[in-house]
Write an enzyme that holds these catalytic residues in place. Structure first.
Site, PDB file in Angstrom:
ATOM      1  N   GLY A  12      26.244  29.993  48.934  1.00 12.42           N
ATOM      2  CA  GLY A  12      26.426  28.681  49.287  1.00 12.42           C
ATOM      3  C   GLY A  12      25.228  27.840  48.501  1.00 12.42           C
ATOM      4  O   GLY A  12      24.822  26.896  48.769  1.00 12.42           O
ATOM      5  N   ASN A  14      25.290  26.751  45.650  1.00 10.09           N
ATOM      6  CA  ASN A  14      26.130  25.379  44.731  1.00 10.09           C
ATOM      7  C   ASN A  14      26.229  24.454  45.915  1.00 10.09           C
ATOM      8  O   ASN A  14      25.994  23.301  45.709  1.00 10.09           O
ATOM      9  CB  ASN A  14      27.452  26.021  44.138  1.00 10.09           C
ATOM     10  N   ARG A  65      47.261  35.112  54.215  1.00 13.51           N
ATOM     11  CA  ARG A  65      47.225  33.993  53.096  1.00 13.51           C
ATOM     12  C   ARG A  65      47.713  32.762  53.606  1.00 13.51           C
ATOM     13  O   ARG A  65      47.426  31.556  53.660  1.00 13.51           O
ATOM     14  CB  ARG A  65      47.665  34.368  51.743  1.00 13.51           C
ATOM     15  N   ASN A 107      36.316  23.059  40.421  1.00  8.54           N
ATOM     16  CA  ASN A 107      35.589  24.441  40.712  1.00  8.54           C
ATOM     17  C   ASN A 107      34.494  24.522  39.732  1.00  8.54           C
ATOM     18  O   ASN A 107      34.609  23.987  38.559  1.00  8.54           O
ATOM     19  CB  ASN A 107      36.764  25.412  40.377  1.00  8.54           C
ATOM     20  N   HIS A 109      32.650  27.323  37.599  1.00  7.43           N
ATOM     21  CA  HIS A 109      32.805  28.555  36.853  1.00  7.43           C
ATOM     22  C   HIS A 109      31.648  29.326  35.956  1.00  7.43           C
ATOM     23  O   HIS A 109      31.102  28.076  35.204  1.00  7.43           O
ATOM     24  CB  HIS A 109      33.987  28.676  35.946  1.00  7.43           C
ATOM     25  N   GLU A 147      47.284  25.287  38.829  1.00  4.77           N
ATOM     26  CA  GLU A 147      47.831  26.510  39.038  1.00  4.77           C
ATOM     27  C   GLU A 147      47.452  27.924  38.091  1.00  4.77           C
ATOM     28  O   GLU A 147      47.689  28.944  38.581  1.00  4.77           O
ATOM     29  CB  GLU A 147      49.585  26.594  39.038  1.00  4.77           C
ATOM     30  N   GLU A 178      19.777  26.604  35.889  1.00  5.62           N
ATOM     31  CA  GLU A 178      19.755  25.957  34.590  1.00  5.62           C
ATOM     32  C   GLU A 178      20.988  24.963  34.311  1.00  5.62           C
ATOM     33  O   GLU A 178      21.150  24.227  33.700  1.00  5.62           O
ATOM     34  CB  GLU A 178      19.335  26.481  33.481  1.00  5.62           C
ATOM     35  N   ALA A 179      22.130  25.536  35.097  1.00  2.00           N
ATOM     36  CA  ALA A 179      23.472  24.712  34.728  1.00  2.00           C
ATOM     37  C   ALA A 179      24.462  24.608  36.025  1.00  2.00           C
ATOM     38  O   ALA A 179      24.527  23.220  36.304  1.00  2.00           O
ATOM     39  CB  ALA A 179      24.460  25.766  33.729  1.00  2.00           C
TER      40      ALA A 179
HETATM   41  C1  GRF Z   1      28.061  32.109  41.620  1.00  2.00           C
HETATM   42  O1  GRF Z   1      28.033  33.163  40.646  1.00  2.00           O
HETATM   43  C2  GRF Z   1      28.723  30.841  41.086  1.00  2.00           C
HETATM   44  O2  GRF Z   1      28.700  30.960  39.760  1.00  2.00           O
HETATM   45  C3  GRF Z   1      29.920  31.316  41.430  1.00  2.00           C
HETATM   46  O3  GRF Z   1      30.124  32.023  42.810  1.00  2.00           O
HETATM   47  C4  GRF Z   1      28.844  32.551  42.986  1.00  2.00           C
HETATM   48  C5  GRF Z   1      28.139  32.307  44.317  1.00  2.00           C
HETATM   49  O4  GRF Z   1      27.858  31.025  44.200  1.00  2.00           O
HETATM   50  N1  GRF Z   1      31.038  30.129  41.494  1.00  2.00           N
HETATM   51  P1  GRF Z   1      27.115  30.344  45.577  1.00  2.00           P
HETATM   52  O5  GRF Z   1      25.720  30.796  45.882  1.00  2.00           O
HETATM   53  O6  GRF Z   1      28.103  30.867  46.972  1.00  2.00           O
HETATM   54  O7  GRF Z   1      27.242  28.695  45.509  1.00  2.00           O
END
Ligand code: GRF
Length: 200
Positions: A12, A14, A65, A107, A109, A147, A178-179
């Site tokens: 988490g 991000n 799912r 999302n 990436h 999709e 950094e990104a």
């Molecule tokens: C990170 O490598 C991010 O680039 C990818 O998921 C991984 C974990 O992210 N999207 P987070 O720390 O759970 O946000």
């Protein structure tokens, strides 16, 4: 004000970047209503608690799912969600789901799409592939979700230098710092503002 849901599968960081940006006032067109994790033990739910955000575990492994997605849609509708943010989210969403929420899912990436993206490219595997190929620049991308895995319209990208001797872990950390943690909050505000303006 746009209602935002953040979907997670891991640490988490991000999500943390989004919540900190919201508290700083850098995300002013939307509000994170709920944080959802798809597997047990996600530290993202602890981060949500720390920021006093509603949070929910929908254990995809236990639910399967179809039931997982059914519960997910019920929750998103109940919370009146307008924007869905996949922040380190690893479950594949069905075409019905991405069509139902067309142009409302983004999302993050950890590469400069189209490099090192698509089926099988996630987490550390992305950075291992970048190092194996020997690229001098990598980075992160925020894109709309459709999709096709990592196939939606690119919204934001930020480049990061690959340094001699980088391990996949060191590169992942630099790309996040950094990104990812910079462009994802920017993309959340951009999309929330866009959705808000489309509604008037
Ligand atoms: C990170 O490598 C991010 O680039 C990818 O998921 C991984 C974990 O992210 N999207 P987070 O720390 O759970 O946000």
């Amino acid at each position: 004000m746009v209602n935002i849901a953040v979907l997670t599968s891991g640490g988490g960081t991000n999500l943390e970047a989004i919540l900190n940006a919201e508290e700083r006032g850098d995300i002013k067109s939307g509000n994170v209503q709920i944080v959802i994790a798809d597997r047990a033990g996600c530290y993202s739910l602890v981060r949500a608690e720390n920021h006093k955000k509603k949070n929910l575990l929908l254990n995809r492994k236990e639910l399967g799912r179809k039931e997982f997605e059914k519960r997910l849609v019920e929750t998103l509708i109940c919370e009146k969600i307008d924007l869905i943010v996949l922040a380190g989210f690893l479950s594949i969403l069905s075409e019905d789901f991405t069509e139902f929420y067309r142009d409302r899912i983004i999302n993050i990436h950890p590469s400069l799409i189209p490099s090192f993206s698509g089926e099988g490219y996630y987490g550390l595997k992305v950075h291992e592939a970048a190092l194996k190929r020997g690229v001098k620049l990598t980075g992160a991308t925020v894109h709309l979700v459709n999709e096709i895995p990592d196939g939606g319209k690119i919204l934001f990208q930020k480049a990061v230098e690959v340094k001699d001797g980088d391990t996949p872990e060191a590169l992942q950390k630099r790309v996040m710092e950094e990104a990812e943690w910079i462009i994802l909050p920017m993309a959340v505000e951009y999309m929330a503002d866009k959705i808000d303006k489309e509604r008037v």
